[in-house]
Design an enzyme around this catalytic site. Structure first.
Site, PDB file in Angstrom:
ATOM      1  N   LYS A  96       1.305  -1.300   0.122  1.00  0.00           N
ATOM      2  CA  LYS A  96      -0.164  -0.111  -0.038  1.00  0.00           C
ATOM      3  C   LYS A  96       1.335   1.420  -0.291  1.00  0.00           C
ATOM      4  CE  LYS A  96      -3.972   2.806   0.100  1.00  0.00           C
ATOM      5  NZ  LYS A  96      -3.173   2.649  -1.026  1.00  0.00           N
ATOM      6  N   LYS A 120       6.224   3.250   8.240  1.00  0.00           N
ATOM      7  CA  LYS A 120       4.451   4.295   8.833  1.00  0.00           C
ATOM      8  C   LYS A 120       3.580   3.441   8.613  1.00  0.00           C
ATOM      9  CE  LYS A 120       4.026   7.425   5.899  1.00  0.00           C
ATOM     10  NZ  LYS A 120       3.684   8.726   4.916  1.00  0.00           N
ATOM     11  N   LYS A 132       5.576   0.774  -3.599  1.00  0.00           N
ATOM     12  CA  LYS A 132       5.288   2.876  -3.516  1.00  0.00           C
ATOM     13  C   LYS A 132       5.798   3.070  -5.262  1.00  0.00           C
ATOM     14  CE  LYS A 132       4.391   7.287  -2.192  1.00  0.00           C
ATOM     15  NZ  LYS A 132       4.094   7.507  -0.755  1.00  0.00           N
ATOM     16  N   ASP A 172       0.142  10.434  -4.432  1.00  0.00           N
ATOM     17  CA  ASP A 172       1.608  11.499  -3.759  1.00  0.00           C
ATOM     18  C   ASP A 172       0.749  12.633  -4.655  1.00  0.00           C
ATOM     19  OD1 ASP A 172       3.135  10.642  -1.762  1.00  0.00           O
ATOM     20  OD2 ASP A 172       4.499  11.716  -3.603  1.00  0.00           O
TER      21      ASP A 172
HETATM   22  P1  NDP Z   1       1.078  18.273  -3.864  1.00  0.00           P
HETATM   23  O1  NDP Z   1       1.711  17.058  -5.396  1.00  0.00           O
HETATM   24  O2  NDP Z   1      -0.370  18.203  -4.110  1.00  0.00           O
HETATM   25  O3  NDP Z   1       1.657  19.171  -3.497  1.00  0.00           O
HETATM   26  C1  NDP Z   1       3.540  19.299  -3.506  1.00  0.00           C
HETATM   27  C2  NDP Z   1       3.784  20.589  -3.463  1.00  0.00           C
HETATM   28  O4  NDP Z   1       4.983  20.176  -3.394  1.00  0.00           O
HETATM   29  C3  NDP Z   1       3.323  21.362  -4.058  1.00  0.00           C
HETATM   30  O5  NDP Z   1       3.388  22.577  -3.864  1.00  0.00           O
HETATM   31  C4  NDP Z   1       4.501  21.238  -5.026  1.00  0.00           C
HETATM   32  O6  NDP Z   1       4.828  22.676  -6.080  1.00  0.00           O
HETATM   33  C5  NDP Z   1       5.292  21.094  -3.980  1.00  0.00           C
HETATM   34  N1  NDP Z   1       6.588  20.210  -4.777  1.00  0.00           N
HETATM   35  C6  NDP Z   1       6.907  19.411  -4.880  1.00  0.00           C
HETATM   36  N2  NDP Z   1       7.836  19.149  -5.337  1.00  0.00           N
HETATM   37  C7  NDP Z   1       8.653  19.680  -4.604  1.00  0.00           C
HETATM   38  C8  NDP Z   1      10.339  20.381  -5.360  1.00  0.00           C
HETATM   39  N3  NDP Z   1      10.869  19.532  -5.472  1.00  0.00           N
HETATM   40  N4  NDP Z   1      11.085  21.607  -3.746  1.00  0.00           N
HETATM   41  C9  NDP Z   1       9.670  22.804  -3.860  1.00  0.00           C
HETATM   42  N5  NDP Z   1       8.503  22.352  -3.903  1.00  0.00           N
HETATM   43  C10 NDP Z   1       7.680  20.945  -4.445  1.00  0.00           C
HETATM   44  O7  NDP Z   1       1.778  16.580  -2.833  1.00  0.00           O
HETATM   45  P2  NDP Z   1       1.430  16.206  -1.923  1.00  0.00           P
HETATM   46  O8  NDP Z   1       0.659  17.671  -1.126  1.00  0.00           O
HETATM   47  O9  NDP Z   1       0.088  14.842  -2.549  1.00  0.00           O
HETATM   48  O10 NDP Z   1       2.123  15.885  -1.478  1.00  0.00           O
HETATM   49  C11 NDP Z   1       3.677  16.955  -0.380  1.00  0.00           C
HETATM   50  C12 NDP Z   1       4.443  15.543   0.408  1.00  0.00           C
HETATM   51  O11 NDP Z   1       3.646  15.376   1.328  1.00  0.00           O
HETATM   52  C13 NDP Z   1       5.371  14.904  -0.080  1.00  0.00           C
HETATM   53  O12 NDP Z   1       6.518  14.562  -0.109  1.00  0.00           O
HETATM   54  C14 NDP Z   1       4.355  13.419  -0.284  1.00  0.00           C
HETATM   55  O13 NDP Z   1       4.827  12.598   0.025  1.00  0.00           O
HETATM   56  C15 NDP Z   1       3.937  13.802   1.189  1.00  0.00           C
HETATM   57  N6  NDP Z   1       2.608  12.777   1.380  1.00  0.00           N
HETATM   58  C16 NDP Z   1       1.290  12.837   0.697  1.00  0.00           C
HETATM   59  C17 NDP Z   1       0.649  12.365   1.361  1.00  0.00           C
HETATM   60  C18 NDP Z   1      -1.258  12.486   0.274  1.00  0.00           C
HETATM   61  O14 NDP Z   1      -1.857  11.425   0.909  1.00  0.00           O
HETATM   62  N7  NDP Z   1      -1.165  12.419  -0.992  1.00  0.00           N
HETATM   63  C19 NDP Z   1       0.256  11.403   2.129  1.00  0.00           C
HETATM   64  C20 NDP Z   1       1.446  11.347   3.283  1.00  0.00           C
HETATM   65  C21 NDP Z   1       2.791  12.043   2.514  1.00  0.00           C
HETATM   66  P3  NDP Z   1       5.213  22.746  -7.424  1.00  0.00           P
HETATM   67  O15 NDP Z   1       3.354  23.005  -7.569  1.00  0.00           O
HETATM   68  O16 NDP Z   1       5.625  24.497  -7.696  1.00  0.00           O
HETATM   69  O17 NDP Z   1       5.605  21.437  -7.770  1.00  0.00           O
HETATM   70  O1  2IT Z   2       3.088   9.055   1.898  1.00  0.00           O
HETATM   71  C1  2IT Z   2       1.968   8.725   1.880  1.00  0.00           C
HETATM   72  O2  2IT Z   2       1.957   8.035   2.607  1.00  0.00           O
HETATM   73  C2  2IT Z   2       1.476   8.423   0.471  1.00  0.00           C
HETATM   74  N1  2IT Z   2       1.588   8.800  -0.819  1.00  0.00           N
HETATM   75  C3  2IT Z   2      -0.532   7.822   0.934  1.00  0.00           C
HETATM   76  C4  2IT Z   2      -0.827   6.292   0.446  1.00  0.00           C
HETATM   77  C5  2IT Z   2      -1.661   5.582   0.072  1.00  0.00           C
HETATM   78  O3  2IT Z   2      -1.935   4.497   0.458  1.00  0.00           O
HETATM   79  O4  2IT Z   2      -2.610   6.433   0.580  1.00  0.00           O
END
Ligand code: NDP
Ligand code: 2IT
Length: 454
Positions: A96, A120, A132, A172
């Site tokens: 997952k 996690k 992943k 993600d």
């Molecule tokens: P999104 O694509 O929705 O948003 C990502 C954000 O981070 C955007 O504002 C983007 O800016 C910025 N960003 C991405 N890459 C870079 C970079 N290399 N340098 C600077 N800014 C960057 O992604 P999420 O919000 O879903 O994910 C954000 C983080 O949270 C990640 O690390 C992800 O692995 C983690 N995460 C996500 C989960 C989920 O359920 N979605 C669960 C747990 C963790 P820009 O638009 O300019 O690229």
């Molecule tokens: O990093 C993370 O935990 C996620 N991007 C969410 C993974 C999921 O299966 O909901």
């Protein structure tokens, strides 16, 4: 690699093997070292877990899939991207974890994310293994049709590896509700099965769960709320800075604001905006989620705000705050940023992103007495709510928002308390890194041991 001096002697040769076997994969090596640095006390206190072969196996993914993703853009030009799915560990349940579409994606990044996901997911206490995937595809500037064709091509290869009992992706970076729709649609078409539990983050009218979209950001704030409660404090009146402005960041801003905090800054990869009136979440949702525009647009709509492009001497971490929530990407908060945050009086850092804080910055926070929560604990609310989505799909049921959010909050409180109790058990009180790594490791190791050498 620095940091090996702090390893238990039994772990040094194992880490050397990890370095050799995964040469040229710095993010993966970093994630493994960070877990290994917490495992030393196991050797002294919990001998039942010192079957070192488990640690060797835990570092080697069960399966790594790399594939070609050809697609045609709106002008008729053919593009080739690389697709990945790393099925890391299935001791606790089907693999997952999310899919990331970003030009920086490579095997090291997917393996570090998969490795973190194993611990996690174990911490959530739910029956999910870790995996992943993703692609080096860059969604920026692509039309809806291009995104759809890319997702269809990606799934045309990936589908054979998935299944609700096998491997269950989600979103993600770069993968949200729109992409999950196209991916699920193609899976359904190829298999001729409405297997809702094969992917999570679905829309509410086609098998999705209430509160999944909000879950990661809300979960980070619930976790941080517990950290504050433990020291008789709360979000009320706190100045908060949230990096990123995507899915995780937006809903962290929303929940922190609901709890009485004053969120003053968010960022994207181009710059950051300071809004001393407090970030307007509705506008942020409209600009980023609905219109898919840049933060400059948010700033243009709020003339009192200050927008700064990121550069060598300008970063969101220069904005003074009580609480910092890094919610963008790996290694976005380095030692100099941490120094600046500490100098400006930061009290708490909780990670919404995966591994956003560099090891040197983590140590700096811990030495300065800043409350610090690692992402594998504090951002687990997203995957936990994905598991709740799988439960609803399996029982063909749907829960309302409040019920689902309550479950999420209970899960985050549970993870918080387990980190704290485990840290106490191992005499590292208040160390959320050690607590999370040890608790996650013990849960996976118990199952791996019971299942034999596989
Ligand atoms: P999104 O694509 O929705 O948003 C990502 C954000 O981070 C955007 O504002 C983007 O800016 C910025 N960003 C991405 N890459 C870079 C970079 N290399 N340098 C600077 N800014 C960057 O992604 P999420 O919000 O879903 O994910 C954000 C983080 O949270 C990640 O690390 C992800 O692995 C983690 N995460 C996500 C989960 C989920 O359920 N979605 C669960 C747990 C963790 P820009 O638009 O300019 O690229
Ligand atoms: O990093 C993370 O935990 C996620 N991007 C969410 C993974 C999921 O299966 O909901």
């Amino acid at each position: 690699m620095s940091g090996t001096a702090s390893l238990h002697p039994m772990l040094v040769p194992m880490f050397e093997t990890v370095l050799q076997r995964n040469a040229g994969e710095p993010e993966f090596q970093q994630a493994v070292l960070e877990v290994f640095q917490s495992l030393g006390p196991i050797a002294e206190r919990r001998k039942e877990y010192t079957d070192w072969s488990i640690i060797k196996r835990i570092c080697e993914p069960e399966r790594q899939i790399i594939f070609r993703v050809p697609w045609v853009d709106d002008k008729g030009e053919v593009h080739i991207n690389r697709g990945f799915r790393v099925e890391f560990n299935s001791a606790l349940g089907p693999y997952k974890g999310g899919l990331r579409f970003h030009p920086s994606v490579n095997l090291s990044i997917i393996k570090f994310l998969g490795f973190e996901q194993v611990f996690k997911n174990a911490l959530t206490g739910m029956p999910i293994g870790g995996g992943k995937g993703g692609s080096d595809f860059d969604p920026k500037g692509r039309s809806d049709n291009e995104i759809m064709r890319f997702c269809q091509s990606f799934m045309t290869e990936l589908y054979r590896h998935l299944g609700e009992y096998t491997d269950v992706p989600a979103g993600d970076i770069g993968v949200g509700g729109r992409e999950i729709g196209y991916l699920f649609g193609q899976y359904k078409r190829i298999t001729n099965r409405y297997e809702a539990g094969v992917i999570t983050g679905k829309g509410l009218t086609w098998g999705g769960s209430q509160a999944r979209k909000e879950a990661t950001g809300y979960g980070v704030v619930f976790f941080a709320e517990e950290m504050l409660r433990r020291v008789n404090d709360s979000f009320d009146g706190k100045r908060v800075v949230v990096s990123g402005s995507g899915n995780v960041a937006i809903y962290a801003v929303q929940k922190a604001t609901q709890l009485g905090a004053h969120v003053v800054a968010v960022s994207d990869s181009s710059g950051f905006v300071v809004d001393e009136d407090g970030i307007d979440v509705d506008l942020l949702v409209d600009v980023k989620e609905v219109r898919r525009e840049r933060l400059t647009e948010y700033s243009a709509q709020r003339p009192h705000t200050i927008y700064t492009e990121v550069g060598d001497n300008s970063s969101i971490w220069n904005v003074p705050c009580d609480i910092a929530l890094p919610c963008a990407t790996q290694n976005e908060l380095g030692e100099e940023h941490a120094r600046e945050l500490v100098a400006n009086g930061v009290k708490l850092v909780a990670e919404g992103a995966n591994m956003p804080t560099t090891p040197a910055a983590v140590h700096l926070f811990q030495d300065a007495g800043v409350l610090y929560a690692p992402g594998k604990a504090s951002n687990a609310g997203g995957v936990a709510t994905s598991a709740l989505e799988m439960q609803q799909n399996a029982s063909r049921d749907t829960w309302d928002f409040e019920t689902t959010e309550d479950r999420l909050r209970e899960i985050m409180i549970g993870i918080h308390d387990e980190c704290v109790l485990t840290a106490e058990e191992f005499n590292v009180d208040g160390d959320y890194v050690a607590g999370a790594n040890l608790a996650g490791f013990m849960r996976v190791a118990t199952a791996m041991s019971a299942l034999g050498v596989i």
